[in-house]
Motif scaffolding. Structure first.
Motif, PDB file in Angstrom:
ATOM      1  N   LYS A  96     -11.616 -21.474   0.598  1.00  0.00           N
ATOM      2  CA  LYS A  96     -11.729 -20.354   0.597  1.00  0.00           C
ATOM      3  C   LYS A  96      -9.609 -19.550   0.343  1.00  0.00           C
ATOM      4  O   LYS A  96      -8.524 -20.539   1.033  1.00  0.00           O
ATOM      5  CB  LYS A  96     -11.632 -19.897   1.944  1.00  0.00           C
ATOM      6  N   VAL A  97      -9.646 -18.353  -0.005  1.00  0.00           N
ATOM      7  CA  VAL A  97      -8.027 -17.735  -0.281  1.00  0.00           C
ATOM      8  C   VAL A  97      -7.734 -17.441   1.675  1.00  0.00           C
ATOM      9  O   VAL A  97      -8.378 -16.552   0.681  1.00  0.00           O
ATOM     10  CB  VAL A  97      -7.200 -17.743  -1.767  1.00  0.00           C
ATOM     11  N   GLU A  98      -7.175 -16.971   2.204  1.00  0.00           N
ATOM     12  CA  GLU A  98      -7.283 -16.408   3.178  1.00  0.00           C
ATOM     13  C   GLU A  98      -6.168 -15.186   2.827  1.00  0.00           C
ATOM     14  O   GLU A  98      -5.337 -15.498   2.332  1.00  0.00           O
ATOM     15  CB  GLU A  98      -6.842 -16.891   4.843  1.00  0.00           C
ATOM     16  N   PRO A  99      -6.551 -13.990   3.372  1.00  0.00           N
ATOM     17  CA  PRO A  99      -5.662 -12.833   2.985  1.00  0.00           C
ATOM     18  C   PRO A  99      -4.272 -12.828   3.494  1.00  0.00           C
ATOM     19  O   PRO A  99      -3.290 -12.559   2.747  1.00  0.00           O
ATOM     20  CB  PRO A  99      -7.082 -11.122   2.967  1.00  0.00           C
ATOM     21  N   SER A 100      -4.325 -13.358   4.405  1.00  0.00           N
ATOM     22  CA  SER A 100      -2.978 -13.634   5.314  1.00  0.00           C
ATOM     23  C   SER A 100      -2.218 -14.131   4.939  1.00  0.00           C
ATOM     24  O   SER A 100      -1.000 -14.250   5.123  1.00  0.00           O
ATOM     25  CB  SER A 100      -3.725 -14.353   6.824  1.00  0.00           C
ATOM     26  N   ASN A 101      -2.436 -15.517   3.796  1.00  0.00           N
ATOM     27  CA  ASN A 101      -1.286 -16.323   3.204  1.00  0.00           C
ATOM     28  C   ASN A 101      -0.521 -15.701   2.179  1.00  0.00           C
ATOM     29  O   ASN A 101       0.447 -15.650   1.597  1.00  0.00           O
ATOM     30  CB  ASN A 101      -1.972 -17.436   2.632  1.00  0.00           C
ATOM     31  N   TYR A 102      -0.959 -13.820   1.613  1.00  0.00           N
ATOM     32  CA  TYR A 102      -0.130 -13.904   0.197  1.00  0.00           C
ATOM     33  C   TYR A 102      -0.193 -12.000   0.649  1.00  0.00           C
ATOM     34  O   TYR A 102      -0.863 -11.206   1.577  1.00  0.00           O
ATOM     35  CB  TYR A 102      -0.698 -13.901  -0.746  1.00  0.00           C
ATOM     36  N   LEU A 103       0.677 -11.250   0.248  1.00  0.00           N
ATOM     37  CA  LEU A 103       0.535  -9.864   0.034  1.00  0.00           C
ATOM     38  C   LEU A 103       1.067  -9.077  -1.430  1.00  0.00           C
ATOM     39  O   LEU A 103       2.580 -10.007  -1.060  1.00  0.00           O
ATOM     40  CB  LEU A 103       2.242  -9.668   1.196  1.00  0.00           C
ATOM     41  N   LEU A 104       0.677  -7.870  -1.241  1.00  0.00           N
ATOM     42  CA  LEU A 104       0.853  -7.802  -2.710  1.00  0.00           C
ATOM     43  C   LEU A 104       1.390  -6.038  -2.348  1.00  0.00           C
ATOM     44  O   LEU A 104       0.959  -5.232  -1.910  1.00  0.00           O
ATOM     45  CB  LEU A 104      -0.353  -7.769  -3.245  1.00  0.00           C
ATOM     46  N   ILE A 105       2.293  -5.925  -3.235  1.00  0.00           N
ATOM     47  CA  ILE A 105       3.356  -4.586  -3.519  1.00  0.00           C
ATOM     48  C   ILE A 105       3.270  -3.318  -4.298  1.00  0.00           C
ATOM     49  O   ILE A 105       3.563  -4.944  -5.993  1.00  0.00           O
ATOM     50  CB  ILE A 105       4.444  -5.341  -2.647  1.00  0.00           C
ATOM     51  N   ASN A 106       3.383  -2.927  -4.457  1.00  0.00           N
ATOM     52  CA  ASN A 106       2.040  -2.099  -5.801  1.00  0.00           C
ATOM     53  C   ASN A 106       3.783  -1.189  -5.680  1.00  0.00           C
ATOM     54  O   ASN A 106       4.376  -0.220  -5.220  1.00  0.00           O
ATOM     55  CB  ASN A 106       0.831  -1.472  -5.462  1.00  0.00           C
ATOM     56  N   THR A 107       4.673  -1.623  -7.098  1.00  0.00           N
ATOM     57  CA  THR A 107       5.611  -0.487  -7.533  1.00  0.00           C
ATOM     58  C   THR A 107       4.704   0.457  -7.991  1.00  0.00           C
ATOM     59  O   THR A 107       6.030   1.612  -9.114  1.00  0.00           O
ATOM     60  CB  THR A 107       6.234  -1.703  -8.168  1.00  0.00           C
ATOM     61  N   ALA A 108       3.683   0.878  -8.142  1.00  0.00           N
ATOM     62  CA  ALA A 108       3.132   2.173  -9.676  1.00  0.00           C
ATOM     63  C   ALA A 108       4.153   3.196  -9.527  1.00  0.00           C
ATOM     64  O   ALA A 108       4.183   4.642 -10.198  1.00  0.00           O
ATOM     65  CB  ALA A 108       1.976   1.713  -9.522  1.00  0.00           C
ATOM     66  N   PHE A 109       3.254   3.546  -7.675  1.00  0.00           N
ATOM     67  CA  PHE A 109       4.019   5.094  -7.706  1.00  0.00           C
ATOM     68  C   PHE A 109       5.836   5.304  -7.300  1.00  0.00           C
ATOM     69  O   PHE A 109       6.066   6.025  -6.275  1.00  0.00           O
ATOM     70  CB  PHE A 109       3.484   5.394  -6.569  1.00  0.00           C
ATOM     71  N   ASP A 110       6.271   4.757  -7.843  1.00  0.00           N
ATOM     72  CA  ASP A 110       8.096   4.441  -6.727  1.00  0.00           C
ATOM     73  C   ASP A 110       8.565   3.772  -7.730  1.00  0.00           C
ATOM     74  O   ASP A 110       9.863   3.190  -8.442  1.00  0.00           O
ATOM     75  CB  ASP A 110       8.897   2.930  -6.065  1.00  0.00           C
ATOM     76  N   LYS A 111       9.219   4.962  -9.527  1.00  0.00           N
ATOM     77  CA  LYS A 111       9.549   5.005 -10.272  1.00  0.00           C
ATOM     78  C   LYS A 111      10.714   5.317 -10.549  1.00  0.00           C
ATOM     79  O   LYS A 111      10.459   6.907 -10.211  1.00  0.00           O
ATOM     80  CB  LYS A 111       8.577   5.399 -11.993  1.00  0.00           C
ATOM     81  N   SER A 112      12.057   5.185 -11.279  1.00  0.00           N
ATOM     82  CA  SER A 112      12.917   6.252 -12.263  1.00  0.00           C
ATOM     83  C   SER A 112      12.584   6.307 -13.715  1.00  0.00           C
ATOM     84  O   SER A 112      12.625   5.059 -13.617  1.00  0.00           O
ATOM     85  CB  SER A 112      13.480   5.768 -10.953  1.00  0.00           C
ATOM     86  N   SER A 113      14.119   7.643 -14.074  1.00  0.00           N
ATOM     87  CA  SER A 113      14.059   7.343 -15.153  1.00  0.00           C
ATOM     88  C   SER A 113      15.318   7.352 -15.932  1.00  0.00           C
ATOM     89  O   SER A 113      15.991   6.944 -14.939  1.00  0.00           O
ATOM     90  CB  SER A 113      13.640   8.527 -15.253  1.00  0.00           C
ATOM     91  N   ILE A 114      15.202   6.363 -16.880  1.00  0.00           N
ATOM     92  CA  ILE A 114      16.510   5.589 -17.768  1.00  0.00           C
ATOM     93  C   ILE A 114      16.470   6.162 -19.335  1.00  0.00           C
ATOM     94  O   ILE A 114      15.790   6.565 -19.827  1.00  0.00           O
ATOM     95  CB  ILE A 114      16.557   4.703 -17.577  1.00  0.00           C
ATOM     96  N   ASP A 115      17.390   6.249 -19.826  1.00  0.00           N
ATOM     97  CA  ASP A 115      17.571   6.899 -21.710  1.00  0.00           C
ATOM     98  C   ASP A 115      16.821   5.902 -22.221  1.00  0.00           C
ATOM     99  O   ASP A 115      17.087   4.338 -21.644  1.00  0.00           O
ATOM    100  CB  ASP A 115      19.155   6.264 -21.359  1.00  0.00           C
TER     101      ASP A 115
END
Length: 405
Positions: A55-74
């Motif tokens: 069993k993999v316990e959720p307390s072992n990992y942390l998923l951080i989503n960047t989908a809504f933290d975007k910026s534009s570049i050329d």
């Protein structure tokens, strides 16, 4: 029943040869005709009960989503920095990423995997200082891993800064010409070890060695790739009854860590002792045997699969396969017909089809039992094909002629 020594010796030699061929076959980079829908079906029916002992316990990992933290570049023509600007493109906001990394640096996280594109073509020509600050910060941190960017042909591209090569590893996912939804991960691609393997090596202090004919994980014989079991499910994947899994929790880079001083103050504690994977869990998707899943989750599942020795050759299983092959060949040499087809028995094409059908049915039953009960995956393609092609040319025992009436 009298056992014939000659048949037994021949069957043993063929079985040993087939064990070696099967091992080499399982190391092929792009797998062949395997029905991975069976694995998905069993996983869905059992709802993960196969993994209770791992069993993999959720307390072992942390998923951080960047989908809504975007910026534009050329966006430059032909993706050449400094070339003609043809528009804008969106990447993870590097200022926010820097702010988060400064918080992470204060914590005692276990590992930090940043599954984002750090290729040179994404340099922000208008903010060189931001890129330089990001690179300096990454290099000042411990146990940080980033993917080496690849082109459509699987060749590595140049990184944002050559200094990042020290923390960059392979994250290449392989499909197959027949099953596009397959995602095995080579433990080493073009001489570069994979991110899950490097995290595994650091965590266990067991090193991977790859040779032309075999590979070893420490002292254990292993395969050159690992087929990721779905330990951490994507919330978008539907279960066997059509419902979506909601157990996988993604935290948002900006909203959950940077928007308020209270969030910033508690961030180091929340990151403590975690395997942190930063990635775009909404847009960066790959097709796996289990359905569409975030590529960052595949990396995490690959790591847990390595920890549970999914790619290690189990010697008990090798002995089982040897006796299975031995019995199969001995039965053929003795003329024990698995499916009675006596009228066409001496016709080579009919014999081949009969053998292929019978061996496939029996081996698939064994495959289901092994996977369902013991969590062992049995690759059928090479042994079934070899046995079927060889069977018409094995001298079968003549049936006793019935006396004329």
């Amino acid at each position: 029943m009298k056992i014939k020594g000659t048949h037994l010796i021949i069957s043993s030699i063929i079985s040993l040869f087939l064990l070696v061929v099967s091992y080499w076959g399982n190391n092929i980079r792009r797998p062949l005709l395997e029905n991975y829908d069976l694995i998905r079906l069993i996983e869905l029916i059992t709802d993960g009960s196969l993994n209770k002992h791992n069993k993999v316990e959720p307390s072992n990992y942390l998923l951080i989503n960047t989908a809504f933290d975007k910026s534009s570049i050329d966006k430059h023509e032909n993706d050449e920095p400094g070339g003609r600007i043809i528009g804008k493109q969106f990447i993870t906001d590097r200022r926010k990423l820097i702010d988060f990394l400064e918080l992470a640096k204060q914590s005692d996280y276990r590992y930090l995997i940043i599954d984002l594109d750090f290729s040179k073509e994404l340099m922000d020509g208008n903010n060189d200082s931001i890129d330089n600050k990001l690179v300096d910060l990454l290099l000042s941190m411990k146990k940080v891993f980033i993917p080496l960017p690849v082109d459509e042909d699987g060749n590595y591209k140049q990184l944002l800064d050559d200094r990042l090569n020290d923390i960059a590893y392979s994250a290449v996912l392989l499909g197959t010409w027949r099953i596009k939804s397959l995602t095995p991960l080579p433990l080493q691609h073009n001489g570069v070890k994979s991110i899950p393997l490097r995290v595994f090596e650091d965590s266990t202090k067991v090193l991977y060695q790859e040779h032309p004919l075999y590979s070893k994980l420490g002292r254990k014989l292993c395969y050159k790739k690992v087929f990721a079991f779905n330990y951490v499910k994507d919330k978008a994947v539907r279960d066997f009854n059509g419902y979506q899994h909601q157990s996988t929790l993604y935290t948002m880079l900006g909203a959950d860590y940077l928007q308020a001083n209270a969030l910033k103050a508690t961030a180091p504690k929340r990151l403590s002792k975690k395997i942190i994977i930063i990635g775009d869990y909404e847009n960066d998707k790959v097709l796996s045997y289990y359905g569409t899943i975030a590529g960052s989750l595949v990396i995490l599942n690959e790591f847990f699969s390595l920890m549970n020795e999914w790619n290690v050759v189990k010697w008990g299983f090798v002995v089982f396969c040897f006796f299975l092959f031995l019995f199969t060949f001995y039965a053929m040499m003795e003329g024990w017909s698995l499916i009675k087809m006596t009228k066409i028995k001496n016709h080579k094409l009919a014999s081949l089809l009969s053998s292929f059908l019978s061996v496939t049915i029996i081996y698939n039953i064994i495959k289901v039992i092994l996977f369902y009960c013991f969590h062992i995956y049995f690759c059928l393609f090479f042994p079934v094909l070899f046995i079927s092609l060889l069977s018409p040319f094995i001298s079968l025992k003549d049936e006793k002629k019935q006396p004329n009436l």
